[in-house]
Design a protein around this motif. Structure first.
Motif, PDB file in Angstrom:
ATOM      1  N   HIS A 125     -14.554  -4.228   0.295  1.00 12.24           N
ATOM      2  CA  HIS A 125     -13.959  -2.907   0.102  1.00 12.24           C
ATOM      3  C   HIS A 125     -13.628  -2.192   1.405  1.00 12.24           C
ATOM      4  CE1 HIS A 125     -14.539  -3.154  -4.177  1.00 12.24           C
ATOM      5  NE2 HIS A 125     -15.805  -3.475  -3.994  1.00 12.24           N
ATOM      6  N   ALA A 126     -14.332  -2.498   2.472  1.00 10.20           N
ATOM      7  CA  ALA A 126     -14.088  -1.823   3.743  1.00 10.20           C
ATOM      8  C   ALA A 126     -13.102  -2.581   4.626  1.00 10.20           C
ATOM      9  CB  ALA A 126     -15.403  -1.631   4.498  1.00 10.20           C
ATOM     10  N   SER A 127     -12.573  -3.700   4.154  1.00  6.48           N
ATOM     11  CA  SER A 127     -11.639  -4.469   4.971  1.00  6.48           C
ATOM     12  C   SER A 127     -10.313  -3.717   5.082  1.00  6.48           C
ATOM     13  CB  SER A 127     -11.407  -5.851   4.361  1.00  6.48           C
ATOM     14  OG  SER A 127     -10.657  -5.748   3.178  1.00  6.48           O
ATOM     15  N   PRO A 128      -9.626  -3.850   6.209  1.00  6.03           N
ATOM     16  CA  PRO A 128      -8.363  -3.117   6.415  1.00  6.03           C
ATOM     17  C   PRO A 128      -7.312  -3.408   5.341  1.00  6.03           C
ATOM     18  CG  PRO A 128      -9.130  -4.053   8.478  1.00  6.03           C
ATOM     19  CD  PRO A 128     -10.028  -4.587   7.404  1.00  6.03           C
ATOM     20  N   ILE A 129      -7.220  -4.636   4.891  1.00  5.11           N
ATOM     21  CA  ILE A 129      -6.228  -4.984   3.869  1.00  5.11           C
ATOM     22  C   ILE A 129      -6.544  -4.273   2.559  1.00  5.11           C
ATOM     23  CG2 ILE A 129      -5.348  -6.874   2.449  1.00  5.11           C
ATOM     24  CD1 ILE A 129      -5.724  -8.679   4.936  1.00  5.11           C
ATOM     25  N   GLN A 130      -7.823  -4.288   2.157  1.00  8.69           N
ATOM     26  CA  GLN A 130      -8.210  -3.646   0.907  1.00  8.69           C
ATOM     27  C   GLN A 130      -8.040  -2.134   0.988  1.00  8.69           C
ATOM     28  OE1 GLN A 130      -8.586  -4.984  -1.895  1.00  8.69           O
ATOM     29  NE2 GLN A 130      -9.162  -3.158  -2.981  1.00  8.69           N
ATOM     30  N   LYS A 131      -8.298  -1.543   2.155  1.00 11.78           N
ATOM     31  CA  LYS A 131      -8.097  -0.107   2.333  1.00 11.78           C
ATOM     32  C   LYS A 131      -6.627   0.256   2.130  1.00 11.78           C
ATOM     33  CE  LYS A 131     -11.801   1.051   5.542  1.00 11.78           C
ATOM     34  NZ  LYS A 131     -12.088   1.491   6.919  1.00 11.78           N
ATOM     35  N   LYS A 132      -5.740  -0.590   2.649  1.00  8.74           N
ATOM     36  CA  LYS A 132      -4.308  -0.341   2.508  1.00  8.74           C
ATOM     37  C   LYS A 132      -3.877  -0.444   1.045  1.00  8.74           C
ATOM     38  CE  LYS A 132      -1.469  -1.189   5.779  1.00  8.74           C
ATOM     39  NZ  LYS A 132      -0.548  -1.702   6.798  1.00  8.74           N
ATOM     40  N   ARG A 133      -4.394  -1.445   0.331  1.00  6.88           N
ATOM     41  CA  ARG A 133      -4.071  -1.595  -1.095  1.00  6.88           C
ATOM     42  C   ARG A 133      -4.566  -0.399  -1.903  1.00  6.88           C
ATOM     43  NH1 ARG A 133      -5.997  -7.823  -1.649  1.00  6.88           N
ATOM     44  NH2 ARG A 133      -4.166  -8.772  -0.716  1.00  6.88           N
ATOM     45  N   ARG A 134      -5.790   0.055  -1.606  1.00 11.33           N
ATOM     46  CA  ARG A 134      -6.349   1.205  -2.309  1.00 11.33           C
ATOM     47  C   ARG A 134      -5.522   2.452  -2.036  1.00 11.33           C
ATOM     48  NH1 ARG A 134     -11.329   0.588  -0.836  1.00 11.33           N
ATOM     49  NH2 ARG A 134     -11.321   1.957   0.968  1.00 11.33           N
ATOM     50  N   ALA A 135      -5.063   2.615  -0.795  1.00  9.93           N
ATOM     51  CA  ALA A 135      -4.224   3.760  -0.444  1.00  9.93           C
ATOM     52  C   ALA A 135      -2.904   3.720  -1.228  1.00  9.93           C
ATOM     53  CB  ALA A 135      -3.956   3.774   1.057  1.00  9.93           C
ATOM     54  N   GLN A 136      -2.337   2.531  -1.412  1.00  9.15           N
ATOM     55  CA  GLN A 136      -1.099   2.399  -2.190  1.00  9.15           C
ATOM     56  C   GLN A 136      -1.330   2.768  -3.650  1.00  9.15           C
ATOM     57  OE1 GLN A 136       0.058  -1.682  -1.345  1.00  9.15           O
ATOM     58  NE2 GLN A 136       1.798  -0.930  -0.179  1.00  9.15           N
ATOM     59  N   ARG A 137      -2.459   2.333  -4.214  1.00 12.03           N
ATOM     60  CA  ARG A 137      -2.763   2.678  -5.607  1.00 12.03           C
ATOM     61  C   ARG A 137      -2.976   4.176  -5.764  1.00 12.03           C
ATOM     62  NH1 ARG A 137      -5.880  -2.088  -5.116  1.00 12.03           N
ATOM     63  NH2 ARG A 137      -7.764  -0.851  -4.755  1.00 12.03           N
ATOM     64  N   ASN A 138      -3.671   4.784  -4.809  1.00 10.40           N
ATOM     65  CA  ASN A 138      -3.897   6.235  -4.867  1.00 10.40           C
ATOM     66  C   ASN A 138      -2.594   6.997  -4.734  1.00 10.40           C
ATOM     67  OD1 ASN A 138      -6.618   5.799  -5.163  1.00 10.40           O
ATOM     68  ND2 ASN A 138      -7.106   6.149  -3.016  1.00 10.40           N
ATOM     69  N   ALA A 139      -1.696   6.526  -3.854  1.00 10.20           N
ATOM     70  CA  ALA A 139      -0.399   7.178  -3.676  1.00 10.20           C
ATOM     71  C   ALA A 139       0.427   7.102  -4.957  1.00 10.20           C
ATOM     72  CB  ALA A 139       0.357   6.540  -2.519  1.00 10.20           C
ATOM     73  N   ALA A 140       0.360   5.963  -5.656  1.00  3.67           N
ATOM     74  CA  ALA A 140       1.096   5.812  -6.913  1.00  3.67           C
ATOM     75  C   ALA A 140       0.570   6.796  -7.954  1.00  3.67           C
ATOM     76  CB  ALA A 140       0.965   4.382  -7.433  1.00  3.67           C
ATOM     77  N   ARG A 141      -0.739   6.948  -8.019  1.00  6.37           N
ATOM     78  CA  ARG A 141      -1.329   7.894  -8.978  1.00  6.37           C
ATOM     79  C   ARG A 141      -0.911   9.325  -8.647  1.00  6.37           C
ATOM     80  NH1 ARG A 141      -4.248   7.934 -13.721  1.00  6.37           N
ATOM     81  NH2 ARG A 141      -5.173   9.956 -13.983  1.00  6.37           N
ATOM     82  N   ARG A 142      -0.953   9.684  -7.358  1.00  4.55           N
ATOM     83  CA  ARG A 142      -0.531  11.041  -6.949  1.00  4.55           C
ATOM     84  C   ARG A 142       0.930  11.290  -7.297  1.00  4.55           C
ATOM     85  NH1 ARG A 142      -3.481   9.853  -2.336  1.00  4.55           N
ATOM     86  NH2 ARG A 142      -1.559   9.462  -1.185  1.00  4.55           N
ATOM     87  N   LYS A 143       1.766  10.293  -7.121  1.00  2.26           N
ATOM     88  CA  LYS A 143       3.194  10.435  -7.451  1.00  2.26           C
ATOM     89  C   LYS A 143       3.378  10.687  -8.941  1.00  2.26           C
ATOM     90  CE  LYS A 143       6.591   8.050  -5.394  1.00  2.26           C
ATOM     91  NZ  LYS A 143       7.449   6.910  -5.012  1.00  2.26           N
TER      92      LYS A 143
END
Length: 72
Positions: free
Chosen positions: A14-32
């Protein structure tokens, strides 16, 4: 069976840079989708990506949690 080591799991996945980026994309989609009024906090809906992780409006749709999490 041994107990699950959540701290190790967080550090290694969960703390890996790739997973952080994926989580940020999912959160951005929800905010949109929230901004457009398709989902609200606590409404029991997930934001579903129809094709890949593109956050374009045409690729996103709101589905009930039970439906989205049963798609295989």
């Amino acid at each position: 069976m041994s107990e699950r080591n959540y701290a190790l799991e967080y550090r290694s996945y969960h703390a890996s840079p790739i997973q952080k980026k994926r989580r940020a994309q999912r959160n951005a989609a929800r905010r949109k989708m929230m901004k457009l009024g398709h989902v609200r906090k606590g409404d029991g809906k997930d934001v579903h990506h129809q094709h890949g992780m593109s956050n374009s409006i045409s690729n996103l749709r709101a589905l009930p949690r039970s439906v989205n999490r049963s798609i295989k």
